[in-house]
Motif scaffolding. Structure first.
Motif, PDB file in Angstrom:
ATOM      1  N   GLU A   1       0.847  -1.140   0.031  1.00  0.00           N
ATOM      2  CA  GLU A   1      -0.192  -0.089   0.146  1.00  0.00           C
ATOM      3  C   GLU A   1       0.580   1.315   0.127  1.00  0.00           C
ATOM      4  OE1 GLU A   1      -2.836   2.483   2.835  1.00  0.00           O
ATOM      5  OE2 GLU A   1      -2.526   0.263   3.487  1.00  0.00           O
TER       6      GLU A   1
ATOM      7  N   SER B   1      -2.495   9.030  -9.891  1.00  0.00           N
ATOM      8  CA  SER B   1      -3.833   9.243  -9.498  1.00  0.00           C
ATOM      9  C   SER B   1      -4.536   7.639  -9.626  1.00  0.00           C
ATOM     10  CB  SER B   1      -4.690   9.717 -10.260  1.00  0.00           C
ATOM     11  OG  SER B   1      -4.521  11.427 -10.330  1.00  0.00           O
TER      12      SER B   1
ATOM     13  N   THR C   1      -5.478   5.473  -6.098  1.00  0.00           N
ATOM     14  CA  THR C   1      -7.106   4.781  -5.888  1.00  0.00           C
ATOM     15  C   THR C   1      -6.857   3.346  -5.488  1.00  0.00           C
ATOM     16  OG1 THR C   1      -7.862   6.245  -7.845  1.00  0.00           O
ATOM     17  CG2 THR C   1      -9.006   4.373  -7.182  1.00  0.00           C
ATOM     18  N   VAL C   2      -6.057   2.747  -6.176  1.00  0.00           N
ATOM     19  CA  VAL C   2      -5.431   1.201  -5.664  1.00  0.00           C
ATOM     20  C   VAL C   2      -5.081   1.150  -4.343  1.00  0.00           C
ATOM     21  CG1 VAL C   2      -4.406  -0.738  -6.185  1.00  0.00           C
ATOM     22  CG2 VAL C   2      -5.233   0.655  -8.267  1.00  0.00           C
TER      23      VAL C   2
ATOM     24  N   ALA D   1      -5.642   3.176  -1.680  1.00  0.00           N
ATOM     25  CA  ALA D   1      -6.807   3.578  -0.852  1.00  0.00           C
ATOM     26  C   ALA D   1      -7.859   2.346  -1.038  1.00  0.00           C
ATOM     27  CB  ALA D   1      -7.605   4.920  -1.445  1.00  0.00           C
ATOM     28  N   PHE D   2      -8.342   1.712  -1.975  1.00  0.00           N
ATOM     29  CA  PHE D   2      -8.656   0.515  -2.006  1.00  0.00           C
ATOM     30  C   PHE D   2      -8.304  -0.471  -1.101  1.00  0.00           C
ATOM     31  CE2 PHE D   2     -10.278  -3.414  -3.949  1.00  0.00           C
ATOM     32  CZ  PHE D   2     -11.797  -3.375  -3.897  1.00  0.00           C
TER      33      PHE D   2
ATOM     34  N   ALA E   1     -10.146   6.143   3.043  1.00  0.00           N
ATOM     35  CA  ALA E   1     -10.094   5.363   1.931  1.00  0.00           C
ATOM     36  C   ALA E   1     -10.939   5.949   0.971  1.00  0.00           C
ATOM     37  CB  ALA E   1     -10.011   4.058   2.052  1.00  0.00           C
ATOM     38  N   SER E   2     -12.302   5.953   1.312  1.00  0.00           N
ATOM     39  CA  SER E   2     -13.367   6.295   0.290  1.00  0.00           C
ATOM     40  C   SER E   2     -13.018   7.896   0.012  1.00  0.00           C
ATOM     41  CB  SER E   2     -14.744   6.278   1.230  1.00  0.00           C
ATOM     42  OG  SER E   2     -15.131   4.923   1.675  1.00  0.00           O
TER      43      SER E   2
ATOM     44  N   TYR F   1     -10.222   9.251  -0.299  1.00  0.00           N
ATOM     45  CA  TYR F   1      -9.068   9.242  -1.250  1.00  0.00           C
ATOM     46  C   TYR F   1      -9.544   8.742  -2.496  1.00  0.00           C
ATOM     47  CZ  TYR F   1      -5.600  10.674   2.184  1.00  0.00           C
ATOM     48  OH  TYR F   1      -4.717  11.274   3.200  1.00  0.00           O
ATOM     49  N   GLN F   2     -10.245   7.701  -2.630  1.00  0.00           N
ATOM     50  CA  GLN F   2     -10.675   7.271  -3.908  1.00  0.00           C
ATOM     51  C   GLN F   2     -11.255   8.407  -4.740  1.00  0.00           C
ATOM     52  OE1 GLN F   2     -12.670   3.603  -2.723  1.00  0.00           O
ATOM     53  NE2 GLN F   2     -11.598   2.524  -3.848  1.00  0.00           N
TER      54      GLN F   2
ATOM     55  N   SER G   1      -9.046  10.870  -5.965  1.00  0.00           N
ATOM     56  CA  SER G   1      -8.204  10.405  -7.085  1.00  0.00           C
ATOM     57  C   SER G   1      -9.041  10.356  -8.405  1.00  0.00           C
ATOM     58  CB  SER G   1      -7.498   8.960  -6.690  1.00  0.00           C
ATOM     59  OG  SER G   1      -6.689   9.029  -5.656  1.00  0.00           O
ATOM     60  N   ILE G   2     -10.152   9.824  -8.565  1.00  0.00           N
ATOM     61  CA  ILE G   2     -11.397   9.741  -9.408  1.00  0.00           C
ATOM     62  C   ILE G   2     -11.369  11.192  -9.956  1.00  0.00           C
ATOM     63  CG2 ILE G   2     -13.609   9.357 -10.472  1.00  0.00           C
ATOM     64  CD1 ILE G   2     -13.597   6.940  -8.262  1.00  0.00           C
TER      65      ILE G   2
END
Length: 334
Positions: A124, A196, A200-201, A203-204, A231-232, A234-235, A238-239
């Protein structure tokens, strides 16, 4: 026949559970408390608030991204755009340094516990490290190539522009402002998108690990909910960066250079998405900082603080169960 225990020397005790001598309850209590970097630093005299500096710097870096994103609107001046690029480079380097520090902390705590570093946590943080590098390099590629070694523009000229450049001011002729080539901007956009995606990965992955944690105590619940919420966010951030970066692709490669309004609308939408993404990053950093601060200063039943990732309350049983009892030993006395 039952085998008798060897006779101990006269006047001494033979124990099945060997312990160091002299043995005290304090020694046993100390041996049962899990060791962490925070515990080690505090034991060396580091103020407890200083252990939160890294989390606070995550907040600072995210806020820097917010200010930088506003400088990418088409209405911003040339000097503001250059300033925004510099702020993004600074924020990306801060993310990189903090991610590397987290890797060091994971490895150091594993050594303190005589265990191997968790591969999932290293993966991570590795994604955050590489993503931060792509952010920084991508930003450099779409930063105007200002040459600070050239002679400054004539101050008496009416066609000069003062541009901030990493702590100094550079004067440029407005008729010859340097611009990055389209190929450099496209390459920078691609790196920014890849960075980005890596965020995302990461954070997931963090959300999956948090969802799989066990523990019904308050500290475990706070850590689990904080990790999922962060995490949500950050996702989402990133999107927003991934989609927003598409708005900064030069108009010529897209074939819309004959439609300046279209390029302006795309840039305006891209900057707005960058602001949204930066705000989501900042919210995630603030939530994490507040949760870690609460756990750090919250007094558990042991009278000691809960620390990030683990707590002394979770690591050791209640104090009244730690004291050795006569039933723990088998002894003979002559």
């Amino acid at each position: 026949a039952v085998r008798a225990l060897p006779r101990a020397p006269r006047g001494k005790v033979s124990m099945v559970h060997p312990v160091k001598s002299p043995f005290t309850a304090a020694d046993y209590l100390e041996s049962t408390v899990s060791r962490s970097m925070v515990n080690e630093w505090v034991s060396m005299g580091v103020p407890l608030w200083a252990t939160l500096i890294d989390e606070f710097l995550f907040v600072v870096a995210s806020v820097i991204f917010i200010f930088a994103s506003f400088d990418f609107y088409p209405s911003a001046s040339y000097a503001q755009y250059v300033e925004g690029c510099q702020l993004f480079i600074i924020g990306s380097m801060m993310y990189l340094a903090l991610a590397l520090f987290d890797v060091f902390e994971i490895v150091a705590e594993a050594r303190l516990s005589n265990k191997d570093p968790p591969a999932s946590q290293l993966m991570e943080q590795g994604l955050y490290v590489v993503g931060s590098v792509f952010f920084a390099v991508g930003t450099v590629l779409f930063t105007p190539p200002i040459d600070v070694t050239t002679a400054p523009a004539d101050p008496s000229s009416k066609e000069i522009l003062s541009v901030p450049w990493f702590g100094r001011t550079v004067t440029l002729q407005t008729s010859a402002l340097p611009e990055p080539p389209d190929a450099s901007i496209v390459a920078g956009d691609i790196l920014f998108i890849i960075g980005s995606v890596l965020f995302t990965v990461a954070a997931f992955s963090s959300a999956l690990m948090a969802a799989g944690e066990v523990g019904g105590d308050t500290a475990s619940m706070i850590r689990r909910r904080t990790a999922v919420a962060t995490a949500s966010l950050y996702q989402g951030g990133s999107i927003a960066y991934i989609v927003g970066t598409l708005g900064f692709i030069p108009s010529r490669p897209l074939g819309i250079d004959a439609c300046p309004d279209g390029a302006r609308i795309m840039s305006d939408a891209g900057a707005t998405l960058f602001v949204i993404g930066s705000v989501l990053y900042a919210l995630g950093a603030v939530i994490t900082f507040l949760a870690v601060a609460y756990l750090t200063f919250d007094k558990g039943s042991n009278g000691y603080v809960s620390v990030r990732g683990s707590s002394t309350a979770d690591a050791a049983p209640a104090p009244h169960t730690l004291l050795p009892t006569p039933e723990d030993y088998t002894y003979t006395r002559s």
